[in-house]
Design a protein around this motif. Structure first.
Motif, PDB file in Angstrom:
ATOM      1  N   PHE A  15      75.587  21.144  -4.479  1.00 32.64           N
ATOM      2  CA  PHE A  15      75.049  20.787  -5.800  1.00 32.64           C
ATOM      3  C   PHE A  15      73.929  21.754  -6.189  1.00 32.64           C
ATOM      4  O   PHE A  15      73.835  22.201  -7.327  1.00 32.64           O
ATOM      5  N   SER A  31      78.733  20.820 -12.851  1.00 26.92           N
ATOM      6  CA  SER A  31      78.842  20.734 -11.386  1.00 26.92           C
ATOM      7  C   SER A  31      78.045  19.539 -10.867  1.00 26.92           C
ATOM      8  O   SER A  31      78.612  18.450 -10.691  1.00 26.92           O
ATOM      9  N   GLN A  32      76.749  19.727 -10.633  1.00 28.02           N
ATOM     10  CA  GLN A  32      75.930  18.652 -10.065  1.00 28.02           C
ATOM     11  C   GLN A  32      75.969  17.421 -10.980  1.00 28.02           C
ATOM     12  O   GLN A  32      75.934  17.558 -12.207  1.00 28.02           O
ATOM     13  N   GLY A  33      76.021  16.240 -10.351  1.00 25.39           N
ATOM     14  CA  GLY A  33      76.137  15.018 -11.147  1.00 25.39           C
ATOM     15  C   GLY A  33      74.805  14.530 -11.682  1.00 25.39           C
ATOM     16  O   GLY A  33      74.094  13.783 -11.007  1.00 25.39           O
ATOM     17  N   TYR A 120      80.627  11.399   0.200  1.00 25.60           N
ATOM     18  CA  TYR A 120      79.393  11.989  -0.339  1.00 25.60           C
ATOM     19  C   TYR A 120      78.644  12.684   0.796  1.00 25.60           C
ATOM     20  O   TYR A 120      78.646  12.220   1.941  1.00 25.60           O
ATOM     21  N   ASN A 169      82.716   8.872  -5.294  1.00 21.82           N
ATOM     22  CA  ASN A 169      82.406  10.261  -5.611  1.00 21.82           C
ATOM     23  C   ASN A 169      83.071  11.099  -4.507  1.00 21.82           C
ATOM     24  O   ASN A 169      82.780  10.855  -3.335  1.00 21.82           O
ATOM     25  N   TYR A 200      77.509   4.027  -8.794  1.00 26.62           N
ATOM     26  CA  TYR A 200      78.221   4.112 -10.095  1.00 26.62           C
ATOM     27  C   TYR A 200      78.719   2.730 -10.526  1.00 26.62           C
ATOM     28  O   TYR A 200      79.713   2.618 -11.243  1.00 26.62           O
ATOM     29  N   LYS A 231      71.505   6.773 -12.085  1.00 24.11           N
ATOM     30  CA  LYS A 231      72.813   6.826 -12.763  1.00 24.11           C
ATOM     31  C   LYS A 231      72.843   5.889 -13.959  1.00 24.11           C
ATOM     32  O   LYS A 231      73.434   6.180 -14.981  1.00 24.11           O
ATOM     33  N   PHE A 315      82.656  11.514 -12.991  1.00 21.52           N
ATOM     34  CA  PHE A 315      83.332  12.743 -12.565  1.00 21.52           C
ATOM     35  C   PHE A 315      84.821  12.698 -12.896  1.00 21.52           C
ATOM     36  O   PHE A 315      85.440  11.625 -12.825  1.00 21.52           O
ATOM     37  N   ARG A 360      85.958  19.338  -9.300  1.00 22.61           N
ATOM     38  CA  ARG A 360      85.354  18.144  -9.894  1.00 22.61           C
ATOM     39  C   ARG A 360      84.429  18.557 -11.036  1.00 22.61           C
ATOM     40  O   ARG A 360      83.572  19.420 -10.852  1.00 22.61           O
TER      41      ARG A 360
HETATM   42  N1  GLN Z   1      75.260  12.922  -6.601  1.00 20.06           N
HETATM   43  C1  GLN Z   1      75.243  14.169  -7.279  1.00 20.06           C
HETATM   44  C2  GLN Z   1      76.658  14.765  -7.282  1.00 20.06           C
HETATM   45  O1  GLN Z   1      77.550  14.277  -6.633  1.00 20.06           O
HETATM   46  C3  GLN Z   1      74.300  15.175  -6.701  1.00 20.06           C
HETATM   47  C4  GLN Z   1      73.002  14.716  -6.194  1.00 20.06           C
HETATM   48  C5  GLN Z   1      72.333  15.827  -5.430  1.00 20.06           C
HETATM   49  O2  GLN Z   1      72.268  16.945  -5.889  1.00 20.06           O
HETATM   50  N2  GLN Z   1      71.888  15.535  -4.265  1.00 20.06           N
HETATM   51  O3  GLN Z   1      76.836  15.734  -7.958  1.00 20.06           O
END
Ligand code: GLN
Ligand code: PMP
Length: 382
Positions: A15, A31-33, A120, A169, A200, A231, A315, A360
């Motif tokens: 990320f 990219s990063q969530g 994750y 995720n 989520y 979130k 995502f 993703r």
């Molecule tokens: N949860 C976020 C993702 O999946 C990223 C969080 C992080 O950068 N640690 O993109």
């Protein structure tokens, strides 16, 4: 002086890598969530109000009472589960902390921990740092559902914990009642705990409901549910979340939490407590994100990617194996540099880093940015 690493195979997270690359290339960062828009200004005003009113010293270790009560009220309203906010709710500095503290609370040297694969990125390191051994159970492709026979075969006398993530995720898979019941059936007479990552929880689509593990009475007795306001209220940078668990589990959880962070930012807790008083603020989240998921998927139909719309999370995965054999990491980097859209190669979520030719994309972004990204993706040449 060299150090013998406890995490020899861990580098900088994907990320961080992809967000930096996106920024260096001026690319649209899917990219990063994290949301590409700000939170409700009222929430900012509330934080300022509580800071100016002098709420700037340590909060109680387990969280400010009114905030814990509001979290318990939300749990009652959404899942019909009544929690004692004094003994079953703990405020933490983000779900990452909750996950780590819950793992630390139960995992001892040599214990086996079942992780679904892909997972994750923080789960396996949390297990390993506590002396545990991750045991990976592959999810079923293409929908990333759970193969319960595989779980059954993975359980041994040393299994101490199972880590669940729903909505998932990176895939968005949402657990069904059958998933909850089967897990409960498999572990009900065993000394196995569950950590359920439900960050989520308020982002599910097409009328699907998130089923918290708390809603199953057998699971509730042995589960640490981890949630995050990052979130739910578009404030990932605040790092504030919670852990819901029965009193005996919460006791052990708090022993770890008090030496990991001790407590969580005071004015944020007061502000979120006020903000939570109006349930529509989280109950409207599925509709808010459904519009974005639909918009993104409509646009993806005009690209050459294959995809199934995500069931939950923010995502969307796409596959490209029918177009190219390029390694997913290389493709993600190339698309960032060449067309200006950053994504996450999902091989990074797999224990063996196997490339399934899937990227993703995070669609928690302003619609205008989603349109620009889609336009670029529609013009990719493989
Ligand atoms: N949860 C976020 C993702 O999946 C990223 C969080 C992080 O950068 N640690 O993109
Ligand atoms: N679990 C999952 C599945 C996630 O995607 C994330 C990242 N956003 C987290 C946990 C971490 O949440 P937090 O930022 O609250 O620590």
């Amino acid at each position: 002086m060299p150090i013998s690493s406890k995490l020899p195979n861990v580098g900088t997270t994907i990320f961080t890598v992809m967000s930096k690359l996106a920024s260096d290339c001026g690319a649209i960062n899917l990219s990063q969530g994290f949301p590409g828009f700000d939170c409700d200004p009222e929430l900012l005003d509330l934080v300022t109000k509580y800071m100016k009113a002098g709420h700037n010293q340590y909060a109680p270790m387990s969280g400010i009472p009114i905030f814990r009560e509001r979290i318990a009220e939300k749990t009652k309203l959404v899942y019909g589960v009544k929690l004692d906010s004094e003994t079953e709710v703990t405020v933490v500095s983000g779900a990452t902390e909750a996950l780590y503290a819950a793992v630390s609370a139960v995992v001892k040297l040599g214990d086996e921990v079942i992780l679904f694969d892909p997972a994750y990125d923080s789960y396996a390191p949390a297990v390993e740092l506590n002396g545990g051994k991750p045991v990976f159970v592959p999810l079923e492709m293409p929908d990333f559902s759970v193969n319960w026979n595989r779980v059954k075969s993975a359980i041994t006398d040393r299994t101490r914990l199972i880590m669940v993530n729903t909505p998932h995720n990176p895939s968005g898979y949402v657990w069904t009642t059958k998933d909850l019941n089967t897990l409960a059936e498999l572990i009900q007479d065993k000394d196995i705990y569950v950590v359920s990552d439900e960050v989520y929880e308020h982002i599910t689509f097409d009328g699907r409901k998130h089923l918290s593990l708390l809603t199953n009475s057998l699971l509730r007795e042995r589960t640490f549910v981890c949630g995050s306001f990052g979130k739910t209220f578009h404030v990932t940078g605040w790092k504030i979340g919670y852990c819901l668990a029965p009193p005996q589990l919460t006791d052990e959880f708090r022993k770890v939490h008090q030496f990991l962070t001790f407590s969580t930012a005071t004015p944020l807790q007061y502000a979120l407590a006020d903000f939570l008083a109006e349930p529509s603020r989280y109950l409207t989240l599925p509709d808010f994100y459904q519009e974005k998921r639909d918009l993104f998927c409509e646009g993806l139909k005009e690209t050459s990617f294959k995809f199934t719309p995500a069931q939950g999370s923010f995502f969307q995965m796409v596959s490209y194996g029918h177009l190219s054999q390029e390694y997913d990491y290389d493709l993600a980097v190339r698309l960032t540099k060449e067309i200006g859209v950053a994504s996450i190669p999902i091989s990074v979520f797999f224990s063996d880093k196997k490339d399934h030719k899937i990227l993703r994309f995070c669609f928690a972004k302003e619609n205008k940015d989603l349109f620009i990204a889609l336009d670029k993706l529609q013009n990719i040449k493989f």
